[in-house]
Design a protein around this motif. Structure first.
Motif, PDB file in Angstrom:
ATOM      1  N   CYS A  31       0.837  -1.193   0.000  1.00 14.25           N
ATOM      2  CA  CYS A  31       0.000   0.000   0.000  1.00 14.25           C
ATOM      3  C   CYS A  31       0.875   1.246   0.000  1.00 14.25           C
ATOM      4  O   CYS A  31       1.768   1.404   0.834  1.00 14.25           O
ATOM      5  CB  CYS A  31      -0.900   0.005   1.232  1.00 14.25           C
ATOM      6  SG  CYS A  31      -2.010   1.416   1.283  1.00 14.25           S
ATOM      7  N   GLY A  32       0.604   2.146  -0.945  1.00 22.22           N
ATOM      8  CA  GLY A  32       1.376   3.373  -1.030  1.00 22.22           C
ATOM      9  C   GLY A  32       0.775   4.510  -0.226  1.00 22.22           C
ATOM     10  O   GLY A  32       1.393   5.546  -0.062  1.00 22.22           O
ATOM     11  N   SER A  36      -7.363   7.257  -2.440  1.00 13.83           N
ATOM     12  CA  SER A  36      -8.320   7.771  -3.413  1.00 13.83           C
ATOM     13  C   SER A  36      -7.993   7.301  -4.830  1.00 13.83           C
ATOM     14  O   SER A  36      -8.884   7.181  -5.666  1.00 13.83           O
ATOM     15  CB  SER A  36      -8.357   9.291  -3.377  1.00 13.83           C
ATOM     16  OG  SER A  36      -7.100   9.820  -3.740  1.00 13.83           O
ATOM     17  N   ALA A  37      -6.745   6.988  -5.105  1.00 11.90           N
ATOM     18  CA  ALA A  37      -6.353   6.529  -6.438  1.00 11.90           C
ATOM     19  C   ALA A  37      -6.270   5.009  -6.533  1.00 11.90           C
ATOM     20  O   ALA A  37      -6.017   4.469  -7.598  1.00 11.90           O
ATOM     21  CB  ALA A  37      -5.002   7.132  -6.819  1.00 11.90           C
ATOM     22  N   CYS A  38      -6.485   4.315  -5.437  1.00 16.76           N
ATOM     23  CA  CYS A  38      -6.346   2.867  -5.393  1.00 16.76           C
ATOM     24  C   CYS A  38      -7.637   2.201  -5.861  1.00 16.76           C
ATOM     25  O   CYS A  38      -8.721   2.547  -5.399  1.00 16.76           O
ATOM     26  CB  CYS A  38      -6.010   2.423  -3.974  1.00 16.76           C
ATOM     27  SG  CYS A  38      -5.823   0.638  -3.796  1.00 16.76           S
ATOM     28  N   PRO A  39      -7.536   1.214  -6.768  1.00 19.41           N
ATOM     29  CA  PRO A  39      -8.758   0.531  -7.214  1.00 19.41           C
ATOM     30  C   PRO A  39      -9.353  -0.374  -6.138  1.00 19.41           C
ATOM     31  O   PRO A  39     -10.478  -0.824  -6.263  1.00 19.41           O
ATOM     32  CB  PRO A  39      -8.291  -0.291  -8.410  1.00 19.41           C
ATOM     33  CG  PRO A  39      -6.835  -0.465  -8.239  1.00 19.41           C
ATOM     34  CD  PRO A  39      -6.361   0.736  -7.484  1.00 19.41           C
ATOM     35  N   CYS A  44      -9.934  -2.231   1.311  1.00 15.50           N
ATOM     36  CA  CYS A  44      -8.629  -2.039   1.933  1.00 15.50           C
ATOM     37  C   CYS A  44      -8.672  -2.465   3.384  1.00 15.50           C
ATOM     38  O   CYS A  44      -9.579  -2.102   4.132  1.00 15.50           O
ATOM     39  CB  CYS A  44      -8.204  -0.575   1.840  1.00 15.50           C
ATOM     40  SG  CYS A  44      -6.545  -0.275   2.430  1.00 15.50           S
ATOM     41  N   GLY A  45      -7.650  -3.218   3.791  1.00 18.16           N
ATOM     42  CA  GLY A  45      -7.545  -3.645   5.180  1.00 18.16           C
ATOM     43  C   GLY A  45      -6.559  -2.807   5.955  1.00 18.16           C
ATOM     44  O   GLY A  45      -6.142  -3.169   7.043  1.00 18.16           O
TER      45      GLY A  45
END
Length: 50
Positions: A31-32, A36-39, A44-45
């Motif tokens: 995870c970066g 908001s840009a993550c599909p 997300c955990g």
């Protein structure tokens, strides 16, 4: 080698050890932080800091 050289070598060795330990403990975290840009932001955990 004088005492100052020995102290500098020890400090560099300590910093290298701490960097390697951090990299080893966080090796599977892809995870970066830009959710908001993550599909996958809905699934997300990642734990949020309080």
């Amino acid at each position: 080698m004088g005492p100052l050289d020995l102290v500098l070598v020890l400090i560099v060795a300590l910093l290298f050890f701490l960097a390697a330990r951090y990299a080893w403990r966080h090796r599977n975290h892809s995870c970066g932080g830009d959710c908001s840009a993550c599909p996958y932001h809905g699934q997300c955990g990642r734990k949020e800091k309080k």
